[in-house]
Design a protein around this motif. Structure first.
Motif, short mmCIF file in Angstrom:
data_model
loop_
_atom_site.label_atom_id
_atom_site.label_comp_id
_atom_site.label_asym_id
_atom_site.label_seq_id
_atom_site.Cartn_x
_atom_site.Cartn_y
_atom_site.Cartn_z
N GLU A 40 0.79 -1.18 0.14
CA GLU A 40 0.19 0.05 -0.02
C GLU A 40 0.96 1.04 -0.11
N PRO A 41 0.35 2.48 -0.37
CA PRO A 41 1.11 3.44 -0.48
C PRO A 41 1.51 4.05 0.78
N ILE A 42 2.73 4.67 0.88
CA ILE A 42 2.85 5.25 2.33
C ILE A 42 2.10 6.44 2.49
N ASN A 43 2.21 7.20 1.43
CA ASN A 43 1.56 8.42 1.46
C ASN A 43 0.92 8.82 -0.04
N PHE A 44 -0.33 8.27 -0.03
CA PHE A 44 -0.75 8.33 -1.64
C PHE A 44 -0.99 9.80 -1.92
N ASP A 45 -1.13 10.80 -1.17
CA ASP A 45 -1.10 12.25 -1.73
C ASP A 45 0.21 12.76 -2.46
N ALA A 46 1.22 12.18 -1.63
CA ALA A 46 2.48 12.59 -2.17
C ALA A 46 2.95 11.71 -3.21
N LEU A 47 2.31 10.35 -3.34
CA LEU A 47 2.68 9.85 -4.53
C LEU A 47 1.82 10.08 -5.54
N SER A 48 0.78 10.53 -5.63
CA SER A 48 -0.02 10.85 -6.79
C SER A 48 0.75 12.07 -7.33
N LYS A 49 1.45 12.69 -6.78
CA LYS A 49 2.20 13.88 -7.44
C LYS A 49 3.44 13.52 -7.71
N ASN A 50 3.99 12.46 -7.45
CA ASN A 50 5.30 12.01 -7.89
C ASN A 50 5.63 11.52 -9.16
N ASN A 51 5.97 12.33 -9.93
CA ASN A 51 6.21 12.15 -11.40
C ASN A 51 7.17 11.07 -11.98
N GLU A 52 8.17 10.77 -10.92
CA GLU A 52 9.06 9.85 -11.24
C GLU A 52 8.30 8.29 -11.12
N PHE A 53 7.65 8.26 -9.96
CA PHE A 53 6.82 6.89 -9.88
C PHE A 53 5.95 6.54 -10.86
N ARG A 54 5.15 7.92 -11.50
CA ARG A 54 4.39 7.57 -12.41
C ARG A 54 4.77 7.24 -13.64
N SER A 55 6.04 7.94 -13.95
CA SER A 55 6.59 7.61 -15.19
C SER A 55 7.31 6.15 -15.21
N VAL A 56 7.49 5.58 -14.02
CA VAL A 56 8.14 3.91 -14.14
C VAL A 56 6.88 3.30 -14.34
N ILE A 57 5.70 3.67 -13.61
CA ILE A 57 4.60 2.49 -13.65
C ILE A 57 4.09 2.72 -15.39
N THR A 58 4.17 4.05 -16.01
CA THR A 58 3.96 4.05 -17.42
C THR A 58 4.89 3.22 -18.42
N LEU A 59 6.11 3.44 -17.92
CA LEU A 59 7.09 2.66 -18.77
C LEU A 59 6.65 0.99 -18.36
N ASN A 60 6.23 0.62 -17.14
CA ASN A 60 6.08 -0.95 -16.95
C ASN A 60 4.85 -1.20 -17.79
N CYS A 61 3.82 -0.49 -17.88
CA CYS A 61 2.69 -0.70 -18.72
C CYS A 61 3.27 -0.76 -20.29
N ASP A 62 4.03 -0.04 -20.84
CA ASP A 62 4.45 -0.25 -22.14
C ASP A 62 5.48 -1.46 -22.21
N LEU A 63 6.36 -1.63 -21.41
CA LEU A 63 7.15 -3.11 -21.48
C LEU A 63 6.21 -4.32 -21.55
N ARG A 64 5.22 -4.29 -20.55
CA ARG A 64 4.16 -5.43 -20.59
C ARG A 64 3.55 -5.46 -21.63
N ASN A 65 2.97 -4.64 -22.26
CA ASN A 65 2.31 -4.62 -23.59
C ASN A 65 3.16 -5.00 -24.77
N TYR A 66 4.49 -4.59 -24.82
CA TYR A 66 5.22 -5.21 -25.72
C TYR A 66 5.52 -6.67 -25.63
N ILE A 67 6.02 -7.13 -24.39
CA ILE A 67 6.07 -8.49 -24.08
C ILE A 67 5.22 -9.31 -24.67
#
Length: 241
Positions: free
Chosen positions: A187-214
């Motif tokens: 679970e998120p330690i701090n969801f409000d801070a996490l929702s504003k974290n562009n690095e975390f969002r970017s990694v999740i987006t890249l993971n979606c792209d990688l999963r689609n490619y695989i």
């Protein structure tokens, strides 16, 4: 039989019938040559029959290997689709700024990868006998392309790109921003801070792209395996005619 021919030659020489002897000698030579050719033909037929039997045995083994591979590919596709859905749900939550503890299952599933365990025993046996034992050129090319090219490519994607991404990107983000809940889910330690974290969002987006490619790559290989199984079945029918 040899003694019989010797007696005939001896009688012809004693009667001084040289011309008849020469005709007989030539005929004997022709018979010997014919015998040799027949023996070679039988040997060649036996050799060819043995090769055909070996080819049939290898193709039957390869078909069995490929059917097992097909089951493995279906499992890997299914798991990656679950991983993709989890990452998409987390990304949707981050973008909307809405969180509920029911999302913890998806946060737990943002990490994970698959390794396709292929069966190569038949192909290795084929290589040891020589690929030329497969007389059908088109079939031989399909076999080589799958085992030497596509299988090696998915191994590279899994072990170099995906595994590296999991350890260098996904796991560090989980370590920094998530914790285990009482249900043993992330679970998120701090969801409000996490929702504003562009690095975390970017990694999740890249993971979606990688999963689609695989998933797309697995499905391409799944199609190739299915087509190769069909081609082997047709070849086995021709060999058994």
């Amino acid at each position: 039989m040899i003694k019989f021919f010797r007696k005939i030659r001896h009688k012809l020489l004693l009667k001084d019938k040289f011309s008849k002897y020469m005709i007989y000698a030539i005929g004997e030579i022709i018979l010997v040559v014919i015998g040799i050719l027949i023996a070679l033909g039988i040997n060649n037929w036996n050799d060819q029959n043995n090769l055909t039997n070996k080819e049939t045995s290898l193709l039957i083994e390869m078909k069995s290997n490929l059917e097992s591979d097909l089951e493995g590919l279906k499992w890997d596709i299914n798991k990656n689709e679950k991983l993709l859905k989890a990452n998409q749900m987390v990304l949707k939550s981050l973008n909307s700024g809405v969180y509920h503890d029911s999302l913890n299952l998806y946060y737990t599933w943002i990490k994970g990868n698959t390794v396709f365990v292929k069966n190569t025993s038949a192909f290795k046996n084929l290589e040891s006998f020589g690929l030329d034992i497969i007389k059908n050129d088109s079939l031989r090319i399909k076999i080589t392309n799958l085992y030497s090219t596509r299988y090696e490519y998915i191994r590279y994607i899994e072990q170099v790109r995906d595994e590296k991404f999991q350890y260098e990107q996904i796991i560090p983000q989980i370590t920094k921003h998530l914790r285990l809940s009482s249900q043993n889910l992330y679970e998120p330690i701090n969801f409000d801070a996490l929702s504003k974290n562009n690095e975390f969002r970017s990694v999740i987006t890249l993971n979606c792209d990688l999963r689609n490619y695989i998933i797309t790559t697995y499905k391409d290989i799944e199609k190739m395996v299915t087509e190769l199984i069909d081609a082997i079945e047709l070849e086995l029918k021709d060999l058994n005619k």
